[in-house]
Structure formats: structure tokens, C-alpha cells
Design a protein around this motif. Structure first.
Motif, PDB file in Angstrom:
ATOM      1  N   ILE A   4     -43.239  13.761 103.596  1.00  0.00           N
ATOM      2  CA  ILE A   4     -43.842  14.525 102.506  1.00  0.00           C
ATOM      3  C   ILE A   4     -45.314  14.687 102.843  1.00  0.00           C
ATOM      4  O   ILE A   4     -46.009  13.707 103.090  1.00  0.00           O
ATOM      5  CB  ILE A   4     -43.693  13.789 101.152  1.00  0.00           C
ATOM      6  CG1 ILE A   4     -42.220  13.645 100.773  1.00  0.00           C
ATOM      7  CG2 ILE A   4     -44.450  14.534 100.061  1.00  0.00           C
ATOM      8  CD1 ILE A   4     -41.984  12.796  99.529  1.00  0.00           C
ATOM      9  N   HIS A  41     -37.669  10.917  95.814  1.00  0.00           N
ATOM     10  CA  HIS A  41     -38.030  11.270  97.188  1.00  0.00           C
ATOM     11  C   HIS A  41     -38.567  10.026  97.883  1.00  0.00           C
ATOM     12  O   HIS A  41     -39.608   9.527  97.486  1.00  0.00           O
ATOM     13  CB  HIS A  41     -39.068  12.386  97.214  1.00  0.00           C
ATOM     14  CG  HIS A  41     -38.618  13.611  96.484  1.00  0.00           C
ATOM     15  ND1 HIS A  41     -37.798  14.551  97.049  1.00  0.00           N
ATOM     16  CD2 HIS A  41     -38.843  14.031  95.224  1.00  0.00           C
ATOM     17  CE1 HIS A  41     -37.552  15.501  96.180  1.00  0.00           C
ATOM     18  NE2 HIS A  41     -38.178  15.213  95.061  1.00  0.00           N
ATOM     19  N   LYS A  78     -41.107  22.602 104.349  1.00  0.00           N
ATOM     20  CA  LYS A  78     -41.596  21.225 104.212  1.00  0.00           C
ATOM     21  C   LYS A  78     -41.616  20.775 102.753  1.00  0.00           C
ATOM     22  O   LYS A  78     -41.720  21.579 101.835  1.00  0.00           O
ATOM     23  CB  LYS A  78     -43.013  21.139 104.777  1.00  0.00           C
ATOM     24  CG  LYS A  78     -43.093  21.529 106.247  1.00  0.00           C
ATOM     25  CD  LYS A  78     -44.318  20.958 106.911  1.00  0.00           C
ATOM     26  CE  LYS A  78     -44.313  21.214 108.413  1.00  0.00           C
ATOM     27  NZ  LYS A  78     -44.968  22.487 108.775  1.00  0.00           N
ATOM     28  N   LYS A  79     -41.528  19.461 102.550  1.00  0.00           N
ATOM     29  CA  LYS A  79     -41.783  18.880 101.239  1.00  0.00           C
ATOM     30  C   LYS A  79     -43.280  18.623 101.133  1.00  0.00           C
ATOM     31  O   LYS A  79     -43.858  18.014 102.031  1.00  0.00           O
ATOM     32  CB  LYS A  79     -41.041  17.558 101.078  1.00  0.00           C
ATOM     33  CG  LYS A  79     -39.539  17.704 100.962  1.00  0.00           C
ATOM     34  CD  LYS A  79     -38.897  16.399 100.531  1.00  0.00           C
ATOM     35  CE  LYS A  79     -37.390  16.614 100.374  1.00  0.00           C
ATOM     36  NZ  LYS A  79     -36.737  15.442  99.776  1.00  0.00           N
ATOM     37  N   GLU A  99     -40.954  22.903  99.416  1.00  0.00           N
ATOM     38  CA  GLU A  99     -40.522  22.243  98.183  1.00  0.00           C
ATOM     39  C   GLU A  99     -41.713  21.444  97.656  1.00  0.00           C
ATOM     40  O   GLU A  99     -42.160  20.492  98.291  1.00  0.00           O
ATOM     41  CB  GLU A  99     -39.328  21.316  98.435  1.00  0.00           C
ATOM     42  CG  GLU A  99     -38.845  20.673  97.143  1.00  0.00           C
ATOM     43  CD  GLU A  99     -37.714  19.647  97.341  1.00  0.00           C
ATOM     44  OE1 GLU A  99     -37.336  19.003  96.360  1.00  0.00           O
ATOM     45  OE2 GLU A  99     -37.236  19.502  98.479  1.00  0.00           O
ATOM     46  N   ILE A 101     -43.335  18.779  95.529  1.00  0.00           N
ATOM     47  CA  ILE A 101     -42.881  17.535  94.897  1.00  0.00           C
ATOM     48  C   ILE A 101     -43.792  17.157  93.738  1.00  0.00           C
ATOM     49  O   ILE A 101     -43.344  16.597  92.740  1.00  0.00           O
ATOM     50  CB  ILE A 101     -42.902  16.367  95.929  1.00  0.00           C
ATOM     51  CG1 ILE A 101     -42.126  16.729  97.192  1.00  0.00           C
ATOM     52  CG2 ILE A 101     -42.419  15.068  95.322  1.00  0.00           C
ATOM     53  CD1 ILE A 101     -40.656  16.819  96.977  1.00  0.00           C
ATOM     54  N   THR A 114     -42.750  26.353  89.623  1.00  0.00           N
ATOM     55  CA  THR A 114     -41.729  25.645  90.388  1.00  0.00           C
ATOM     56  C   THR A 114     -40.360  25.869  89.764  1.00  0.00           C
ATOM     57  O   THR A 114     -40.261  26.056  88.556  1.00  0.00           O
ATOM     58  CB  THR A 114     -41.989  24.120  90.420  1.00  0.00           C
ATOM     59  OG1 THR A 114     -41.825  23.601  89.082  1.00  0.00           O
ATOM     60  CG2 THR A 114     -43.379  23.794  90.914  1.00  0.00           C
TER      61      THR A 114
END
Ligand code: MN
Ligand code: MN
Lengths: 319, 319
Positions: A4, A41, A78-79, A99, A101, A114
Motif C-alpha cells: 500500500i 488490508h 495500486k492500492k 484503489e 484505501i 470512491t
């Protein structure tokens, strides 16, 4: 396992870089401890930067012995966690293919949306690092000495050592507690060291100086750029000012800007000389109640782009 | 002195009403204590509701002896705090003429933007009340017994007694601690009392039932309505189902909807019969992988509009 990526805004400042490092550390500790907050996550969080470090941030990381984060400008696939911004214009390229988070910020609520519920913590503080500090407290995670140091530096930087109008009691309290952990006794002496590093304009090209802390905005459909250079004295910029102004004209033409403003902020005098290139000087007059004198206007007491330059400009464009 | 109005979303549910009451109380305590968090706005905060209470919320407020908040649907000229939503379609009328002070939510990040930095705390929890509880802890403010009770009720309601997929460890921990403060020993027995109140469909008009918990969305430029009725058994709705369906057809025509779906959620069976009126049945098939059988489809395990109905619909519309 994938990672992340914790990213501050484009043209990173000390807050963007240090808050990313601090929040990444906090998140990793929470995952290790099995905290429900971070449970969905479990990937390792790593701080990244979207551009070159300014000399102040370089000084800060070196001072506390923290390595420079990797460069990352593209979010595709990518996160990511965004800190210190929530506007599309300031975030990673291809953010729609990332994505998101979480977002931790202290600016106006931007236009990032989002598809799913996420953690979005925004507070009207002077600095993102103050919020990161509060999150450490909330989750009862101990702050390592060097992380306390860089979070403190971020607060001193964003609030211009508490002189900026954006400063809140929340920031002051956070800075006090961080200074204790970091073992820094004379806050103002440390701030001056930082600002001297920040004022280091010698040998920098006009374009580098213009882009040192530069952000794009859309105002009533028009592209507007706003940069800021902070120095302990405007004398330091006397020799390069004309060259910077020419650079602004070039960037305006190349980038299709309606207006570019550059804040030359005098930290000690607590004011800003605003350099302006624009298609419509009346917007500047409307925003600041002053006519352009040649290339610039002097704005007494103005030190914050976010609170004292962008809102009146937006209002002038909107009206 | 003017007030700050704390408002949940349109068609208020228990979370919207109880989180508004809880956050208003917390804010007033912070102002009294001179907390830096609340220092910029010192007006008294009062909870309001945007519509009639559903029978569950009525039961909850009565049970804990808390008066019903005043009705308020227009934000023009007012200072407001939004809880349990951040989408324009669900908020107060004329929100652009309101000053938004803060947003506390647990949904996807909506399209509300602000001209200035504000407090925006969103977390991917099952309930806004869990975040409000966390804020009490963060600011070390004691939670009164009856406030603990309504926040607990909100968590049980939004998470369907922890059965909904939206439930997180964060909610469970908050509920446990709130139950202790509220002196409620048998959580499940209390939840069943609430759900029985919620299932009270006798004597209600089809339109009242349809609007009990109804939200508007824009999906790829099309107007979509999505409602939910939760009952302890679908048998309770057998007699009125046809009349509700006719009402959906009428509302669709009157309101210019592309699609209206109504979730008839069976709390005990843990599934939903989705009633559908639409211009394009293929969207439903695309979203849920099932063809409409007559007026509806059965969705096993589906209990959350936010997490299991709206996202697949949005995806189907977007594709
Ligand atoms: Mn910042
Ligand atoms: Mn809710």
C-alpha cells in the motif's frame, strides 16, 4: 505481497512527505497488532513521494536520519493512501485506476470520490502531521523519536512556526508533545534551521524555484497555478525575481493557464509579494482589493496559500 | 446566538437520528470545555431530522427517554453538520447556501465539496454511531447512559445485530462498551425488540412503507431510487406487497426514475426479496446475475443496500 503506497501531493512539501512516512509507520504497527482499524488490508504500507524533495524536507529527513521515500507518480493498479490532499489535480496520475484505501488531510474537501466506504479523516488543522499525531494517540501506538521529529518538523513547516493563520491550538498541542518525544528543547531555533534550509535558493534554476511548491487548480473552468517560495528575507530572491517572472510567462503559455500566481513569502516580515501573470488582471484586484503594480502586489500578513490566496481567487473567479 | 444543526440523511434511519443526537451532545461538551477541536464555532449544536421517524427509531428514542429532534429539511443560511451521509442527493435542500462545519460518515466518499477545510471523518465501519463513540473516547468525554443507549441501538440497527456484511470489529467493540454504559445485558434480546418495532407494517400505507428508508442516486446520469423494509419475516408483507409494487410504478412515473428497487429484507432468513420497476431489466440481470422473475428477485445473504445493492447497480449502469 503487494504494498500500500502512502502518497502526499504533487510538488511535495515537508508535511506531505513526513505525514506519509508517519502514517505508513502507524498503519504497519496497527496491522502487526491485529487492530480492527487496519484489518481489511494487511499489506505493508510504504511512503512515496510524487516529486523531488524541497531543500527543507531534505534537511529534515537528514536531520532525523530517515531515508528519502521512493518516487512514485502513477497510481494505476495500486492500492494507495492519500495524505495532505484530496483533489484530483494534486494526486497521483491515473487515480481512477488505483484503489484508494484512505485519505488523511487538512484541506477543503476535494473532488476525489470512491466507490466504497473508506477511511477519510480531514480536520481543519494547520497540518496533516497534527492529525497523524492524534491518530497515534487514538490507537495508543508509541511514536518513535525520529518519527516524532519529522512530524514536528511538518507542523513547524506548514504553520510557519505557528505564525500562519492556519495554525490551531490542535497543532500547537501536537507540536509540544512531539518536541518532548523528539528531545527538541528550542522549537524556534530548530524552526529557523529548517527555514534557512528552505530559503536555499542559490544555484537553483528559475523553473526549479517556480515549481518548488506549485499546485494546479480549476476555477470556474479556468486553469490556475499557484506556487509559493518561502524565504527568511525577500532580499534572497531579488536577483532571480525577473527570471522567475519570465519563467511564469513561459509556463503559462505552455500549460494553457489563465492565471499563474507565485507567492514570495517573507517569513520574518510575515507577508507575501504575489507575482502574477494572468489573462485578466481584474480577477486579482477583485480577489485582493489591490491593483497590480507592475508584476506583483504586496499582501501584508498573507502567508497561507490555502487559506489566504486560493479562497479569494476562487471567489473572484466564481463571481 | 444562531445554532449549528446536526442532520442525518433524508428518510432518516436510526443511525442518522441517533448519531446526530450523540455528535451534537459531544460537540456541546467540547465547546463548554474550551477544546481546540470545536473552538472556531461556539454555537450550540442541535440534532435535527430530515423526515418522519421510522417505527424503530421511534421505539429507540422512547425507550431511552430522548425527545424527537425537530424537523429541518432546508439548509439555506444555516451552519450545519452532516452525519451518516456525504452525498448531495441525500442531504439538506439548498446545501450550497449552507455553511458545512463537519461531516461524520461511514459511506463511500460522496460529492459534497467545501470551500474551506472542515472536519470530515469517514471510516469504513458498519455504522456512524461507532465513529461517534470513538470520538467520545478520543476527546475523553463521558458518554451519558441514554446517549450510550441510542448509539448502541444505531449500531444494532445498521449492522442488523452484527449480521450485515458491513459489520466490522470496530462496531462490535463499540457496541460492547456502549452496552455496559447503557446497562443493557442481553444485546440480542434488545435487538429483537427493536426489529419487532421496525417490522411494524400494520396500518401503514403502501407509500409510507416504500418511503420508510428510501434514497435517491444518480447512476450514469439516470435517476435511481433504492428503498429497504426490514422485517423479522416476509410473511408480514405478503398482503401489502402488490399494493407497494403499484406504488413503486406510480412513484417511478411521477419522479422520472429510470429504476426503483425496494429491498424486502428478511432479518431472520438473512436475505432480500428485491422488488424492481425499471426501464431496462437487463441492468438488474447484469448487477445481480439473475433474471427478474415477475416483479422481483430473491438475493440470498443480501442485507445491505450500501454494500450489496448500490455498488453492483452502479457497476451495471456504468458498464
Ligand atoms: Mn499540509
Ligand atoms: Mn448509517
Amino acid at each position: 505481497m503487494s504494498k500500500i503506497y502512502v502518497a502526499g501531493h504533487k510538488s511535495p512539501d515537508t508535511d506531505s512527505v513526513c505525514s506519509a512516512i508517519g502514517y505508513a509507520y502507524l498503519r504497519n504497527q496497527l496491522v502487526k497488532a491485529g487492530s480492527p482499524y487496519a484489518s481489511t488490508h494487511k499489506e505493508e504500507a510504504v511512503a512515496v513521494r510524487q516529486g523531488d524533495l524541497n531543500p527543507e524536507t531534505e534537511f529534515v529527513l537528514k536531520h532525523f536520519g530517515i531515508p528519502t521515500p521512493e518516487l512514485m507518480t502513477d497510481g494505476a493498479g495500486k492500492k494507495v493512501i492519500l495524505v495532505d490532499h484530496s483533489e484530483r489535480g494534486q494526486t497521483l496520475d491515473n487515480i481512477d485506476q488505483a484503489e484508494i484505501i484512505a485519505i488523511i488531510d487538512h484541506h477543503k474537501i476535494g473532488d476525489v470520490t470512491t466507490p466504497n466506504p473508506i477511511t477519510f479523516i480531514n480536520m481543519p488543522t494547520g497540518c496533516t502531521a497534527s492529525i497523524v499525531k492524534a491518530l497515534f494517540d487514538f490507537f495508543k501506538v508509541e511514536i518513535p523519536k525520529e518519527i516524532a521529529g519529522i512530524l514536528l518538523a511538518a507542523i513547524l513547516s506548514d504553520t510557519v512556526a505557528f505564525k500562519s493563520v492556519t495554525t490551531t491550538e490542535f497543532d500547537k498541542k501536537a507540536a509540544e508533545e512531539l518536541a518532548k518525544i523528539a528531545g527538541i528543547e528550542d522549537l524556534m531555533a530548530f524552526a529557523m534551521e529548517m527555514f534557512k534550509a528552505k530559503s536555499d535558493v542559490a544555484g537553483k534554476s528559475p523553473r526549479d524555484l517556480l515549481y518548488r511548491d506549485f499546485k494546479d487548480y480549476m476555477m470556474a473552468g479556468k486553469k490556475v497555478g499557484a506556487g509559493q517560495i518561502e524565504v527568511v528575507s525577500l532580499d534572497l530572491l531579488a536577483e532571480v525575481k525577473d527570471a522567475i517572472y519570465e519563467e511564469m510567462q513561459k509556463v503559462k503559455a505552455e500549460g494553457g493557464y489563465h492565471t499563474i500566481v507565485l507567492m514570495l513569502t517573507d517569513i520574518m516580515k510575515e507577508g507575501t509579494e504575489l507575482l502574477v501573470v494572468t489573462d485578466d488582471p481584474s480577477v486579482i484586484e477583485k480577489a485582493f482589493g489591490k491593483k497590480l503594480e507592475g508584476k506583483s502586489i504586496w499582501l501584508d500578513g498573507v502567508m497561507s496559500r490555502k487559506k489566504q490566496v486560493v479562497p479569494p481567487l476562487e471567489k473572484a473567479f466564481g463571481a
